[in-house]
Design an enzyme around this catalytic site. Sequence first.
Site, PDB file in Angstrom:
ATOM      1  N   SER A  23       0.869  -1.175   0.000  1.00  0.00           N
ATOM      2  CA  SER A  23       0.000   0.000   0.000  1.00  0.00           C
ATOM      3  C   SER A  23       0.903   1.221   0.000  1.00  0.00           C
ATOM      4  CB  SER A  23      -0.944  -0.013   1.212  1.00  0.00           C
ATOM      5  OG  SER A  23      -0.230  -0.246   2.403  1.00  0.00           O
ATOM      6  N   HIS A 277       3.842  -1.221   3.648  1.00  0.00           N
ATOM      7  CA  HIS A 277       3.205   0.084   3.442  1.00  0.00           C
ATOM      8  C   HIS A 277       4.336   1.067   3.169  1.00  0.00           C
ATOM      9  CE1 HIS A 277       0.047   3.142   4.052  1.00  0.00           C
ATOM     10  NE2 HIS A 277       0.912   3.825   4.789  1.00  0.00           N
TER      11      HIS A 277
END
Length: 299
Positions: A23, A277
């Site tokens: 992400s 992330h």
Amino acid sequence: MTDTPSARLSRQPAEARPPLEVSFEFFPPKTDAMEERFWESLGKLAPLNPRFVSVTYGAGGTTRERTLRLVSRITAESGVPAAAHLTCVGASRNEVNAVVQGYAEAGVRRIVALRGDPPEGIGSLFTPHPDGYGSAAELVAGIRALGNFDISVAAYPEKHPQSPDWAADIDNLKRKLDAGADRAITQMFFDNQDYFRFIDRARAAGITAPIVPGIQPIHSFKQISGFAARCGARIPGWLGERFDGLDDDPETHALVASAVAAEQVLELIDSGVTEFHFYTLNRANLVMALSRLLGIRPE
Ligand code: FAD
């Protein structure tokens, strides 16, 4: 020489690789020129098929409208799921709930739920709004009561600066997950041992949810050192040495940054991490390079 999992990974054909998920975090740009770079970077990173791209929420809710506008447009135009950050600072529960409704109406079903900091920064005491959510755990429970959202919360491999000790820190993370969060995303860290120790502590406390490492590529050592100091992340001495003297040599700086981030991510893969992330700071290049190393290419 024995092959490590990351070495094997990078040499396997795409279809044989274990699934990795990424992400990407962005921040709301302040000027038109910065906004242009935001969309340009998003355009480069969206084809990597991230699980979501998230947009932060300015300290004290200062980017409330901008965050909503950006996540709405990402949802409508990019084909990538957007996650909106949200904090409790300086707002009543009704006001925060109205922001959540706004996200839902824009089709945004993912929220990164945070307490936030007072405008003076992480070092100053957080005083909740008299009618507000008092912590991220309370915010998570509030969001859960409003609908079916995918909720991420923050975790701190080096302990939150305001946690009196490790037990309090891990208890607080557990409260957030027990209140209904789906995963934790960590603060930036530069020594993987801090992350490994944190995972051990969390698992020993019965936390089973994913704790996704937050990776900060070092676009500018000077800038990232400043951010790290403000959020309580330690810059190890060896890291400073690697960038020492490179302030006026952007090309070598970029090569070192890429090698440093690759080393960090590949070591995490070798320990079994499959979700990442990336803090993009609205720039695509280093994150593109890292994603390639993970075998993630534009679709
Ligand atoms: P909490 O989990 O509520 O806890 C913070 C501290 O308070 C902990 O030390 C905890 O032990 C203590 N505490 C909590 N509840 C209690 C209680 N009841 N009694 C006593 N102590 C308590 N900030 C922004 O402004 N905008 C963003 O978009 C943003 N995005 C972020 C994304 C990630 C992935 C991360 C890691 C951080 C982000 N932050 C953001 C920063 C974050 O707001 C700060 O780190 C803030 O200081 C803590 O938020 P939290 O959600 O972790 O708070």
